[in-house]
Design an enzyme around this catalytic site. Sequence first.
Site, PDB file in Angstrom:
ATOM      1  N   GLY A 148      40.675  50.139  15.978  1.00 35.31           N
ATOM      2  CA  GLY A 148      40.189  50.818  17.164  1.00 35.31           C
ATOM      3  C   GLY A 148      39.131  51.839  16.796  1.00 35.31           C
ATOM      4  N   CYS A 149      38.458  52.369  17.819  1.00 29.29           N
ATOM      5  CA  CYS A 149      37.358  53.306  17.568  1.00 29.29           C
ATOM      6  C   CYS A 149      37.865  54.628  17.003  1.00 29.29           C
ATOM      7  CB  CYS A 149      36.551  53.523  18.845  1.00 29.29           C
ATOM      8  SG  CYS A 149      37.537  53.947  20.310  1.00 29.29           S
ATOM      9  N   TYR A 150      38.853  55.238  17.653  1.00 32.55           N
ATOM     10  CA  TYR A 150      39.422  56.472  17.105  1.00 32.55           C
ATOM     11  C   TYR A 150      40.017  56.250  15.715  1.00 32.55           C
ATOM     12  CZ  TYR A 150      39.223  59.016  21.626  1.00 32.55           C
ATOM     13  OH  TYR A 150      38.832  59.655  22.783  1.00 32.55           O
ATOM     14  N   GLU A 319      30.792  58.872  14.776  1.00 35.87           N
ATOM     15  CA  GLU A 319      30.477  57.440  14.774  1.00 35.87           C
ATOM     16  C   GLU A 319      30.096  57.040  16.183  1.00 35.87           C
ATOM     17  OE1 GLU A 319      34.180  55.471  13.711  1.00 35.87           O
ATOM     18  OE2 GLU A 319      34.728  55.264  15.828  1.00 35.87           O
TER      19      GLU A 319
END
Length: 353
Positions: A148-150, A319
Amino acid sequence: MIKVGIVGGTGYTGVELLRLLAQHPQVKLMAITSRKETGMPVAEMYPSLRGRVDLAFTDPASAPLAECDLVFFATPHGVAMAQAPELLAAGVKIIDLAADFRLKDTAEFERWYKMPHSCPHILAEAVYGLPEVNRDAIRKARVIGLPGCYPTSVQLGWLPVLDPKAVAAAGGDLVERTTLIADCKSGVSGAGRKAEVHTLLAEASDNFKAYGVTGHRHAPEIAQGLGAIAGKPVSLQFTPHLVPMIRGIHATLYARLTPAGARVDFQKLYEERFAGEPFVDVMPAGSTPETRSVRASNMVRIAVHRPAGSDLLIVLVVEDNLVKGASGQGVQVMNLMFGLPEDMGLTQLPVLP
């Protein structure tokens, strides 16, 4: 050429995949699926792709996915695991941008995603697609559960201090593994393209709020990944926030130093751990990275701080949630799976202003 299909090409991660893959010199796009938009030219929905993507959306049932070398799933949770057995039997590799192949504990998956896992035997062989940690395993994988992004930002931010080699060199843990704090902010594109009240302009603009404070489904993924890095259990408090910007993640990570960690030069540690990593930039001491410095790129920028008179280590990570936090990392993983240069098709500079 790698023959690539995309299941679920209408969302933000789907169009980001299209943007990146359309520029990739070793990719041939075979199919982009959408039940609702079947027959619509992709460039009609996304004019930014005019002249570069000439495909139309096709129904998943009739799309030539079995003829592909690789299929990306940019879909809601549960879709990839339903189609994975048939595709794998046809010799097709899979990269899932959702959570179907991230959590190894099926009970934990069912708790957070409210559905049973339909193919635990495939989950058992799936590789977690964080290249900076699992590069060798990714090269040999058939199925990738993309982070996932986090979790990407948090795991990369803490990777050097939990690395067993660094712990052994210091003679003990560098930070207290049971009191880690991840204070993270994301732009609204992280919520996807679906219509929801909290992402409306009048709701998200000129506003800043926390969510998932008592529990968020990325927390067990982060704990699983950090535990795999450290080789022992790690616990944390993870608090995500929604900020009024379109794309980007800023993670502020706090860790309490141990006596062994208090003697470490963390700037040097981070620079040495990420030396040679094509998409991790350890910034000069005292830096404060900004989300706009990575916008539309696959780069992660990290800065390390030790406040004077404090026993805390503070790590700042930025990011682009749609690129290194999703689709760009997917292309990076694809390159590894097919023996291509890791940065192929991913050398775009960040967009400023």
